[in-house]
Design a protein around this motif. Structure first.
Motif, PDB file in Angstrom:
ATOM      1  N   GLY A 147       2.499   6.758   2.180  1.00 48.00           N
ATOM      2  CA  GLY A 147       2.233   5.556   1.401  1.00 48.00           C
ATOM      3  C   GLY A 147       0.759   5.306   1.155  1.00 48.00           C
ATOM      4  N   TYR A 148      -0.102   5.979   1.915  1.00 46.94           N
ATOM      5  CA  TYR A 148      -1.550   5.841   1.739  1.00 46.94           C
ATOM      6  C   TYR A 148      -2.122   6.850   0.745  1.00 46.94           C
ATOM      7  CZ  TYR A 148      -1.819   2.829   5.894  1.00 46.94           C
ATOM      8  OH  TYR A 148      -1.664   1.801   6.795  1.00 46.94           O
ATOM      9  N   SER A 160       2.183   9.268  -7.969  1.00 45.01           N
ATOM     10  CA  SER A 160       3.002   8.221  -7.346  1.00 45.01           C
ATOM     11  C   SER A 160       4.201   8.869  -6.678  1.00 45.01           C
ATOM     12  CB  SER A 160       3.481   7.205  -8.386  1.00 45.01           C
ATOM     13  OG  SER A 160       4.470   7.783  -9.231  1.00 45.01           O
ATOM     14  N   LEU A 161       4.776   8.161  -5.721  1.00 43.95           N
ATOM     15  CA  LEU A 161       5.965   8.675  -5.051  1.00 43.95           C
ATOM     16  C   LEU A 161       7.119   8.834  -6.026  1.00 43.95           C
ATOM     17  CD1 LEU A 161       5.740   6.577  -1.769  1.00 43.95           C
ATOM     18  CD2 LEU A 161       5.639   9.077  -1.911  1.00 43.95           C
ATOM     19  N   GLU A 162       7.230   7.908  -6.969  1.00 42.26           N
ATOM     20  CA  GLU A 162       8.312   7.988  -7.953  1.00 42.26           C
ATOM     21  C   GLU A 162       8.171   9.230  -8.818  1.00 42.26           C
ATOM     22  OE1 GLU A 162       7.805   3.578  -7.084  1.00 42.26           O
ATOM     23  OE2 GLU A 162       6.562   5.357  -7.193  1.00 42.26           O
ATOM     24  N   GLU A 163       6.952   9.542  -9.226  1.00 39.62           N
ATOM     25  CA  GLU A 163       6.728  10.747 -10.028  1.00 39.62           C
ATOM     26  C   GLU A 163       6.973  11.997  -9.193  1.00 39.62           C
ATOM     27  OE1 GLU A 163       3.100  13.005 -12.472  1.00 39.62           O
ATOM     28  OE2 GLU A 163       2.704  11.139 -11.395  1.00 39.62           O
ATOM     29  N   GLN A 164       6.517  11.977  -7.953  1.00 42.57           N
ATOM     30  CA  GLN A 164       6.654  13.158  -7.093  1.00 42.57           C
ATOM     31  C   GLN A 164       8.112  13.526  -6.856  1.00 42.57           C
ATOM     32  OE1 GLN A 164       7.897  13.143  -3.680  1.00 42.57           O
ATOM     33  NE2 GLN A 164       7.695  15.374  -3.680  1.00 42.57           N
ATOM     34  N   LEU A 211      18.109   4.705 -12.846  1.00 41.56           N
ATOM     35  CA  LEU A 211      17.215   5.698 -12.259  1.00 41.56           C
ATOM     36  C   LEU A 211      16.023   5.058 -11.567  1.00 41.56           C
ATOM     37  CD1 LEU A 211      17.107   8.548 -14.941  1.00 41.56           C
ATOM     38  CD2 LEU A 211      17.979   8.734 -12.604  1.00 41.56           C
ATOM     39  N   ASN A 212      15.418   4.057 -12.201  1.00 37.08           N
ATOM     40  CA  ASN A 212      14.227   3.454 -11.604  1.00 37.08           C
ATOM     41  C   ASN A 212      14.551   2.789 -10.268  1.00 37.08           C
ATOM     42  OD1 ASN A 212      15.582   1.337 -13.331  1.00 37.08           O
ATOM     43  ND2 ASN A 212      14.002   0.053 -12.387  1.00 37.08           N
ATOM     44  N   GLU A 213      15.791   2.317 -10.095  1.00 35.72           N
ATOM     45  CA  GLU A 213      16.194   1.727  -8.815  1.00 35.72           C
ATOM     46  C   GLU A 213      16.297   2.805  -7.739  1.00 35.72           C
ATOM     47  OE1 GLU A 213      18.866  -2.029 -10.481  1.00 35.72           O
ATOM     48  OE2 GLU A 213      19.839  -0.106 -10.027  1.00 35.72           O
ATOM     49  N   ILE A 214      16.795   3.968  -8.099  1.00 37.64           N
ATOM     50  CA  ILE A 214      16.880   5.084  -7.153  1.00 37.64           C
ATOM     51  C   ILE A 214      15.482   5.499  -6.720  1.00 37.64           C
ATOM     52  CG2 ILE A 214      17.637   7.474  -6.835  1.00 37.64           C
ATOM     53  CD1 ILE A 214      19.744   6.930  -9.064  1.00 37.64           C
ATOM     54  N   TYR A 215      14.592   5.664  -7.693  1.00 37.93           N
ATOM     55  CA  TYR A 215      13.225   6.088  -7.387  1.00 37.93           C
ATOM     56  C   TYR A 215      12.517   5.054  -6.514  1.00 37.93           C
ATOM     57  CZ  TYR A 215      14.018   9.154 -11.461  1.00 37.93           C
ATOM     58  OH  TYR A 215      14.521  10.066 -12.356  1.00 37.93           O
ATOM     59  N   THR A 216      12.684   3.779  -6.841  1.00 41.43           N
ATOM     60  CA  THR A 216      11.995   2.722  -6.090  1.00 41.43           C
ATOM     61  C   THR A 216      12.475   2.660  -4.649  1.00 41.43           C
ATOM     62  OG1 THR A 216      11.687   1.418  -8.106  1.00 41.43           O
ATOM     63  CG2 THR A 216      11.444   0.264  -6.014  1.00 41.43           C
ATOM     64  N   ALA A 217      13.785   2.768  -4.451  1.00 39.47           N
ATOM     65  CA  ALA A 217      14.325   2.708  -3.093  1.00 39.47           C
ATOM     66  C   ALA A 217      13.826   3.883  -2.256  1.00 39.47           C
ATOM     67  CB  ALA A 217      15.852   2.697  -3.138  1.00 39.47           C
ATOM     68  N   ALA A 223       7.314   5.186   1.910  1.00 41.61           N
ATOM     69  CA  ALA A 223       6.084   4.447   2.172  1.00 41.61           C
ATOM     70  C   ALA A 223       6.130   3.708   3.509  1.00 41.61           C
ATOM     71  CB  ALA A 223       5.814   3.462   1.041  1.00 41.61           C
ATOM     72  N   SER A 224       7.322   3.552   4.085  1.00 43.79           N
ATOM     73  CA  SER A 224       7.453   2.865   5.374  1.00 43.79           C
ATOM     74  C   SER A 224       7.227   3.795   6.554  1.00 43.79           C
ATOM     75  CB  SER A 224       8.852   2.236   5.491  1.00 43.79           C
ATOM     76  OG  SER A 224       9.850   3.217   5.759  1.00 43.79           O
ATOM     77  N   LEU A 225       7.011   5.078   6.304  1.00 46.33           N
ATOM     78  CA  LEU A 225       6.848   6.062   7.377  1.00 46.33           C
ATOM     79  C   LEU A 225       5.400   6.047   7.860  1.00 46.33           C
ATOM     80  CD1 LEU A 225       8.940   8.955   5.762  1.00 46.33           C
ATOM     81  CD2 LEU A 225       9.704   7.225   7.412  1.00 46.33           C
ATOM     82  N   VAL A 226       5.132   5.174   8.807  1.00 47.96           N
ATOM     83  CA  VAL A 226       3.764   4.955   9.274  1.00 47.96           C
ATOM     84  C   VAL A 226       3.605   5.483  10.704  1.00 47.96           C
ATOM     85  CG1 VAL A 226       2.065   3.195   9.877  1.00 47.96           C
ATOM     86  CG2 VAL A 226       3.382   2.986   7.768  1.00 47.96           C
ATOM     87  N   SER A 227       2.523   6.230  10.917  1.00 49.81           N
ATOM     88  CA  SER A 227       2.216   6.789  12.237  1.00 49.81           C
ATOM     89  C   SER A 227       0.755   6.500  12.553  1.00 49.81           C
ATOM     90  CB  SER A 227       2.477   8.301  12.241  1.00 49.81           C
ATOM     91  OG  SER A 227       2.125   8.872  13.482  1.00 49.81           O
TER      92      SER A 227
END
Length: 398
Positions: A147-148, A160-164, A211-217, A223-227
Motif C-alpha cells: 500500500g506504500y 496503482s493496485l487496481e491497474e497491477q 469490475l471496479n468493485e472487484i478491483y477496489t476490494a 493495502a491492509s498488509l502492513v508489516s
C-alpha cells in the motif's frame, strides 16, 4: 388397512425429498446451502476506523517527520503516504477474493497461489507458474506494505493496485481469465452478490457486481498488509535491547557508506521506490531481461528493476527478479564481487552508481544477513478463509 397403505405410500413419497437432500446435499457448494456470513465490520490490525467507516493507518512511524528531511537511513524517519481509507467490509471482501480460485479462468488459481502468506506473500519459486503450468520469467514480489508503493511489478509498469491486478487476472499465461468471464462467474454466485451489496451499500443491492468493485476490494485487502513491528522497528523506536550485538553490527554495515545498502533500501520502508541497474546475472541459459527499459522506452533503463522492500526478506527466497540466488548470503555476496561483474558479454548496461566494489569481508557479509533477518514481522498476517463464497477451496501456492 387401505387407509394405512395409502399413508405409507404417500408418506414415504413426502419424506423422499428430505432424505435425498440429507443424503446428497452435503456435496453442494457451501454457498448454496449455508447462510452467508456478514463481512467483518472492524478494521484489521494497524488501522483505526473513523466516523466514516474508513480504516486509517496507525503506526509509530507517524510521529516522525517525512523521509525528506532526515537523511539517508535514519532510524526515526517517517513513512511515505499509504493507500488507506477503505471500509472494513471492502477489506474483508477482498480477503475472500484474494484466496478464491474462482477469479481464474479454470477455477484453479487464486491470487494467493503466487502470493502465499506463509512465504512472505511470495511463492518460494525462482519464477512463478501460471495457468496450464506455464513457466513465467520472473518471481512473484512480496505484497507486504504494498500500500506504500507508487510503482508495481518488477519493471514498474503499473501505478496503482487496481491497474497491477489486471495484468495477472487477464494474462493468458497467468490466471487466464477475461473481464466478461470474471463478471459472469461472480454474478452467478448468490453469496458473492450479497457480500458485494454489503461492502457497497450506497448502490442498489440488486445491481450486478461491477469490475471496479472487484478491483477496489482486492486493492483494499492488499493495502491492509502492513508489516512494521519487527525487531528492527522496536530498536528504531528506542528499545535498543531488541537487537543483539551481531545484528547491530550488521545494521551498521547496512547503513555505512562502504556497503551503501541503505541508499537504495532506505528505512523504514527499506526501498527508495526507484529503479536500479545492478547487473544481476540471469539463470543459466536465459537471455538478459530488459526490465524497465520496455515500459519506459528508455535504453538507459535496460536491465533496471524496481528496488524491492527488504521487509520479511528472510521469508521470500529465492532472490532477485529471476530468483537467481537461493540464499540471503549469496545475494549480499553478489554486491561485493565488483561492479558489473555479471553483465553478459556484448551488453552495455548503465550500472547504478551505488553499485561499486565495497570489498566486504565474510564476517561483514554474515552480519548483514543477521541484520536482514531482523526485518521479519508477520504479526498482522490475515486469516485464510476456511470456506469461500464460491464453494471452492482456498488455493495457496500451487
Amino acid at each position: 388397512m387401505k387407509k394405512h397403505n395409502l399413508f405409507l405410500r404417500y408418506g414415504l413419497l413426502l419424506l423422499l425429498p428430505a432424505y435425498l437432500l440429507l443424503h446428497f446435499g452435503f456435496n453442494l457448494p457451501a454457498s448454496e446451502y449455508d447462510e452467508v456470513p456478514l463481512l467483518n465490520s472492524q478494521c484489521p490490525p494497524g488501522f483505526k476506523k473513523n466516523a466514516n467507516n474508513e480504516c486509517i493507518a496507525q503506526n509509530l512511524y507517524m510521529q516522525y517527520d517525512s523521509p525528506n528531511n532526515k537523511g539517508v537511513g535514519g532510524l526515526q524517519t517517517g513513512l511515505p503516504e499509504i493507500r488507506d481509507g477503505f471500509s472494513p467490509q471492502e477489506i474483508d471482501l477482498g480477503r475472500y477474493l484474494f484466496f478464491d480460485p474462482v477469479l481464474s479462468g479454470d477455477g484453479k488459481i487464486a491470487c494467493a497461489s503466487c502470493h502465499d502468506p506463509g512465504k512472505g506473500f511470495s511463492d518460494g519459486l525462482a519464477a512463478s507458474i501460471g495457468a496450464n503450468n506455464h513457466q513465467l520469467t520472473r518471481g512473484a514480489p512480496s505484497l507486504w506494505n504494498v500500500g506504500y508503493l507508487k510503482r508495481l511489478f518488477w519493471d514498474g509498469r503499473a501505478t496503482s493496485l487496481e491497474e497491477q491486478m489486471q495484468g495477472p487476472l487477464f494474462a493468458e499465461e497467468e490466471m487466464n481469465n477475461t473481464p466478461e468471464n470474471l463478471l459472469f462467474s461472480l454474478n452467478g454466485i448468490d453469496a458473492y452478490k450479497k457480500l458485494f451489496a454489503e461492502a457497497y451499500p450506497e448502490r442498489d443491492a440488486s445491481s450486478p457486481i461491477a469490475l471496479n468493485e472487484i478491483y477496489t476490494a482486492l486493492a483494499a485487502f492488499q493495502a491492509s498488509l502492513v508489516s512494521l513491528n519487527s525487531k528492527y522497528d522496536r530498536y528504531a523506536h528506542g528499545y535498543h535491547k531488541a537487537l543483539n550485538e551481531k545484528e547491530i553490527e550488521g545494521m551498521n554495515v547496512f547503513r555505512s557508506f562502504v556497503a551503501r545498502c541503505a541508499e537504495c533500501h532506505t528505512p523504514p520502508l527499506f526501498t527508495n521506490q526507484q529503479f536500479a541497474v545492478i547487473g544481476t546475472p540471469e539463470p543459466e541459459g536465459m537471455p538478459l531481461d530488459p526490465g524497465a527499459e520496455v515500459p519506459f522506452n528508455d535504453k538507459s533503463m535496460r536491465g533496471a528493476f524496481k528496488v524491492p522492500s527488504l521487509r520479511n526478506i528472510e521469508k521470500t527466497a529465492p532472490y532477485m527478479h529471476s530468483g537467481r540466488f537461493k540464499t540471503l548470503r549469496e545475494t549480499v555476496e553478489f554486491y561485493t564481487k565488483g561492479r558489473g561483474h555479471a553483465v553478459p558479454e556484448g551488453e552495455q548496461l548503465y550500472i547504478h552508481w551505488h553499485i561499486w566494489n565495497p570489498e566486504l569481508s565474510d564476517y561483514e557479509l554474515d552480519r548483514l544477513v543477521d541484520f536482514l533477518k531482523t526485518l521479519t514481522d508477520e504479526t498482522f498476517t490475515p486469516k485464510i478463509p476456511e470456506t469461500l463464497p464460491s464453494g471452492l477451496q482456498p488455493t495457496i501456492n500451487l
